[in-house]
Design an enzyme around this catalytic site. Sequence first.
Site, mmCIF file in Angstrom:
data_model
loop_
_atom_site.group_PDB
_atom_site.id
_atom_site.type_symbol
_atom_site.label_atom_id
_atom_site.label_comp_id
_atom_site.label_asym_id
_atom_site.label_seq_id
_atom_site.Cartn_x
_atom_site.Cartn_y
_atom_site.Cartn_z
ATOM 1 N N THR A 61 48.274 44.183 37.973
ATOM 2 C CA THR A 61 47.540 44.029 39.205
ATOM 3 C C THR A 61 48.718 44.413 40.423
ATOM 4 O O THR A 61 49.697 44.134 40.276
ATOM 5 C CB THR A 61 47.213 42.687 39.184
ATOM 6 O OG1 THR A 61 46.469 42.284 40.392
ATOM 7 C CG2 THR A 61 48.148 41.545 38.885
ATOM 8 N N ASP A 62 47.923 44.606 41.654
ATOM 9 C CA ASP A 62 48.703 44.606 42.807
ATOM 10 C C ASP A 62 49.099 43.233 43.180
ATOM 11 O O ASP A 62 50.100 42.960 44.028
ATOM 12 C CB ASP A 62 47.608 45.048 43.913
ATOM 13 C CG ASP A 62 46.399 44.315 44.077
ATOM 14 O OD1 ASP A 62 46.134 43.240 43.591
ATOM 15 O OD2 ASP A 62 45.533 44.640 45.132
ATOM 16 N N GLU A 63 48.686 42.255 42.595
ATOM 17 C CA GLU A 63 49.207 40.762 43.127
ATOM 18 C C GLU A 63 50.636 40.627 42.886
ATOM 19 O O GLU A 63 51.186 39.522 43.320
ATOM 20 C CB GLU A 63 48.276 39.687 42.391
ATOM 21 C CG GLU A 63 47.068 39.788 43.098
ATOM 22 C CD GLU A 63 46.118 38.452 42.821
ATOM 23 O OE1 GLU A 63 46.601 37.491 42.664
ATOM 24 O OE2 GLU A 63 44.818 38.705 42.855
ATOM 25 N N TYR A 87 49.015 32.920 38.344
ATOM 26 C CA TYR A 87 48.437 34.086 37.833
ATOM 27 C C TYR A 87 49.266 34.993 38.041
ATOM 28 O O TYR A 87 49.702 35.850 37.080
ATOM 29 C CB TYR A 87 46.910 34.239 38.522
ATOM 30 C CG TYR A 87 46.537 35.581 38.197
ATOM 31 C CD1 TYR A 87 46.321 35.978 36.818
ATOM 32 C CD2 TYR A 87 46.606 36.572 39.186
ATOM 33 C CE1 TYR A 87 45.808 37.584 36.703
ATOM 34 C CE2 TYR A 87 46.129 37.913 38.730
ATOM 35 C CZ TYR A 87 45.732 38.307 37.922
ATOM 36 O OH TYR A 87 45.281 39.602 37.460
ATOM 37 N N LYS A 142 51.666 37.610 35.424
ATOM 38 C CA LYS A 142 51.444 38.908 35.416
ATOM 39 C C LYS A 142 52.654 39.866 35.589
ATOM 40 O O LYS A 142 52.880 40.621 35.027
ATOM 41 C CB LYS A 142 50.329 39.397 36.307
ATOM 42 C CG LYS A 142 48.835 39.050 35.897
ATOM 43 C CD LYS A 142 48.345 39.545 34.518
ATOM 44 C CE LYS A 142 47.977 40.977 34.657
ATOM 45 N NZ LYS A 142 47.543 41.404 33.320
HETATM 46 P P1 NAD Z 1 38.151 38.814 32.783
HETATM 47 O O1 NAD Z 1 38.825 37.549 32.876
HETATM 48 O O2 NAD Z 1 37.056 39.438 33.072
HETATM 49 O O3 NAD Z 1 38.371 39.301 31.105
HETATM 50 C C1 NAD Z 1 39.417 38.741 30.291
HETATM 51 C C2 NAD Z 1 39.226 39.111 28.659
HETATM 52 O O4 NAD Z 1 40.320 38.658 28.043
HETATM 53 C C3 NAD Z 1 38.125 38.056 28.314
HETATM 54 O O5 NAD Z 1 37.104 38.908 27.713
HETATM 55 C C4 NAD Z 1 38.700 37.251 27.592
HETATM 56 O O6 NAD Z 1 37.860 36.833 26.598
HETATM 57 C C5 NAD Z 1 40.104 38.017 26.906
HETATM 58 N N1 NAD Z 1 41.169 37.094 26.611
HETATM 59 C C6 NAD Z 1 41.417 36.020 27.536
HETATM 60 N N2 NAD Z 1 42.441 35.239 26.746
HETATM 61 C C7 NAD Z 1 42.701 36.322 25.441
HETATM 62 C C8 NAD Z 1 43.519 36.240 24.458
HETATM 63 N N3 NAD Z 1 44.485 35.072 24.385
HETATM 64 N N4 NAD Z 1 43.398 36.902 23.471
HETATM 65 C C9 NAD Z 1 42.435 37.962 23.514
HETATM 66 N N5 NAD Z 1 41.613 38.057 24.494
HETATM 67 C C10 NAD Z 1 41.708 37.121 25.655
HETATM 68 O O7 NAD Z 1 39.377 39.804 33.412
HETATM 69 P P2 NAD Z 1 39.448 41.191 34.200
HETATM 70 O O8 NAD Z 1 38.956 40.868 35.572
HETATM 71 O O9 NAD Z 1 38.423 42.215 33.247
HETATM 72 O O10 NAD Z 1 40.680 41.670 34.084
HETATM 73 C C11 NAD Z 1 41.313 42.510 33.053
HETATM 74 C C12 NAD Z 1 42.737 42.940 33.238
HETATM 75 O O11 NAD Z 1 42.842 43.382 34.521
HETATM 76 C C13 NAD Z 1 43.606 41.657 33.388
HETATM 77 O O12 NAD Z 1 44.794 41.852 32.957
HETATM 78 C C14 NAD Z 1 43.875 41.579 35.002
HETATM 79 O O13 NAD Z 1 45.012 40.931 35.201
HETATM 80 C C15 NAD Z 1 43.700 42.796 35.541
HETATM 81 N N6 NAD Z 1 43.400 43.178 36.781
HETATM 82 C C16 NAD Z 1 42.106 42.601 37.292
HETATM 83 C C17 NAD Z 1 41.459 43.007 38.548
HETATM 84 C C18 NAD Z 1 40.342 42.557 39.129
HETATM 85 O O14 NAD Z 1 40.074 42.601 40.210
HETATM 86 N N7 NAD Z 1 39.622 41.830 38.404
HETATM 87 C C19 NAD Z 1 42.533 43.850 39.326
HETATM 88 C C20 NAD Z 1 43.784 44.195 38.886
HETATM 89 C C21 NAD Z 1 44.165 44.121 37.481
HETATM 90 O O1 TDX Z 2 34.765 31.127 46.482
HETATM 91 C C1 TDX Z 2 35.583 32.047 46.843
HETATM 92 N N1 TDX Z 2 35.785 32.219 48.259
HETATM 93 C C2 TDX Z 2 36.609 33.114 48.773
HETATM 94 O O2 TDX Z 2 36.775 33.155 50.208
HETATM 95 C C3 TDX Z 2 36.337 33.184 46.101
HETATM 96 C C4 TDX Z 2 36.473 32.999 44.511
HETATM 97 C C5 TDX Z 2 37.312 33.902 46.622
HETATM 98 N N2 TDX Z 2 37.603 34.026 48.021
HETATM 99 C C6 TDX Z 2 38.333 34.551 48.527
HETATM 100 C C7 TDX Z 2 39.752 34.570 47.756
HETATM 101 C C8 TDX Z 2 40.402 36.210 47.977
HETATM 102 O O3 TDX Z 2 41.213 36.165 49.232
HETATM 103 O O4 TDX Z 2 38.064 36.067 48.127
HETATM 104 C C9 TDX Z 2 39.063 37.016 47.835
HETATM 105 C C10 TDX Z 2 38.657 37.370 46.470
HETATM 106 O O5 TDX Z 2 39.020 36.383 45.629
HETATM 107 P P1 TDX Z 2 38.866 36.551 43.888
HETATM 108 O O6 TDX Z 2 37.603 37.368 43.610
HETATM 109 O O7 TDX Z 2 39.178 35.272 43.507
HETATM 110 O O8 TDX Z 2 40.119 37.709 43.728
HETATM 111 P P2 TDX Z 2 41.618 37.560 44.145
HETATM 112 O O9 TDX Z 2 42.035 36.264 44.059
HETATM 113 O O10 TDX Z 2 41.867 38.553 45.221
HETATM 114 O O11 TDX Z 2 42.192 38.314 42.557
HETATM 115 C C11 TDX Z 2 41.554 39.627 42.008
HETATM 116 O O12 TDX Z 2 42.098 40.703 42.326
HETATM 117 C C12 TDX Z 2 43.275 40.978 41.668
HETATM 118 C C13 TDX Z 2 41.285 39.192 40.609
HETATM 119 O O13 TDX Z 2 40.792 38.000 40.364
HETATM 120 C C14 TDX Z 2 42.550 39.172 39.809
HETATM 121 O O14 TDX Z 2 42.619 39.149 38.730
HETATM 122 C C15 TDX Z 2 43.286 40.851 39.992
HETATM 123 O O15 TDX Z 2 44.564 40.871 39.736
#
Ligand code: NAD
Ligand code: TDX
Length: 338
Positions: free
Chosen positions: A125-127, A153, A157
């Site tokens: 992730t970019d984080e 988090y 990562k």
């Molecule tokens: P999500 O939380 O929607 O899904 C995570 C999945 O992993 C779930 O299905 C959960 O059951 C499974 N899981 C959790 N713990 C586990 C374990 N111990 N063993 C096996 N499975 C397990 O997450 P997401 O948003 O789909 O993110 C997927 C990946 O992408 C993550 O690695 C996250 O860090 C990365 N990522 C997410 C974002 C975003 O914006 N959501 C952006 C960049 C990178």
């Molecule tokens: O209720 C809310 N109110 C609010 O203002 C929530 C849930 C979020 N926010 C803000 C926090 C962040 O600045 O919105 C922005 C986006 O929040 P999230 O959806 O929680 O995402 P973020 O914290 O940016 O992280 C996401 O992007 C990078 C994903 O959850 C991560 O898994 C990924 O790595």
Amino acid sequence: MKIIVTGGAGFIGGNFVLYAVDKYPQDQIINLDALTYAGNLETLKPVEDKPNYKFVKGDIADREFIFNLFEEEKPDVVINFAAESHVDRSITDPGIFVRTNVVGTTTLLDACRTFGIGRYHQVSTDEVYGDLPLDRPDLLFTETTPLHTSSPYSSAKASADLFVQAYHRTYGLPVSISRCSNNYGPYHFPEKLIPLVISRALNDEEIPVYGKGENVRDWLYVTDHCKAIDLIVRKGREGEVYNIGGHNEKTNLEVVQTILRILGKPESLIKYVTDRPGHDLRYAMDPTKITTELGWQPEHTFETGIKDTIDWYLNNKEWWQNIISGEYQNYFTKQYKM
Ligand code: NAD
Ligand code: TDX
């Protein structure tokens, strides 16, 4: 080719499995997921009977289980999406983030070392780069930006990324890492900003905005991310990191206002709430490397992607209403006190 996709019942992994099962009928896709609160097999309904798809329930941090699975399946490729992914939950309970995101990743890496692998891909992730200031729009994250994390988090990562790179350098494991900006699109769990706003606005409920809503995120439609990962796994160079992002920076307030406008809901639903501790100010990705080296280009702008996403939530109410009618209510009350 046999591919183990971990976390394939989650948001991005689920979209990836749907894409890959359809695009590569000659490949075997094994979806390995522990089905935590974030995992949902409803997402996989369209592929569950396909001959090139199989679901296995299991925990990536369970060493015995993972080694048995690798011995039996002998995968050619592993793509690790599985993670605890919500920053707010990591602030409340960091331990499970270390277990899944760090121990889970090293367990998979050890299994790859032991049984051999063509490619291990880590979905990062970019984080991991920390944040950028709000008043320097010229600054973007590149692959050489130092890791500098803020939340439990992102720290977990980043730690996982370091292990992936160590296994490449020390053991010669063929790895790659992608670091993507914020995703949005179908099957997104409604604890994250965009699906939370859509689902609550549709129910005429208050929308919590942290601080002043000034924080900036760089949004990418989920299938553009999935296609980028597919390209990296098949054509990307071993040992490399690739940033993924589409230059779609928006303040949180802009995102919320856009969704409310499209849904025809009033801005009076917005409720400013206490800021997230350690809240990263701004993320912005420089995707030059993947664009020039692999020819990747996003197909959605934020404007087209957000409309498609809202349409999906309108047409698939059962998917998200099932989620918010369960344990999610307890989480919401505890997290937001509203
Ligand atoms: P999500 O939380 O929607 O899904 C995570 C999945 O992993 C779930 O299905 C959960 O059951 C499974 N899981 C959790 N713990 C586990 C374990 N111990 N063993 C096996 N499975 C397990 O997450 P997401 O948003 O789909 O993110 C997927 C990946 O992408 C993550 O690695 C996250 O860090 C990365 N990522 C997410 C974002 C975003 O914006 N959501 C952006 C960049 C990178
Ligand atoms: O209720 C809310 N109110 C609010 O203002 C929530 C849930 C979020 N926010 C803000 C926090 C962040 O600045 O919105 C922005 C986006 O929040 P999230 O959806 O929680 O995402 P973020 O914290 O940016 O992280 C996401 O992007 C990078 C994903 O959850 C991560 O898994 C990924 O790595």
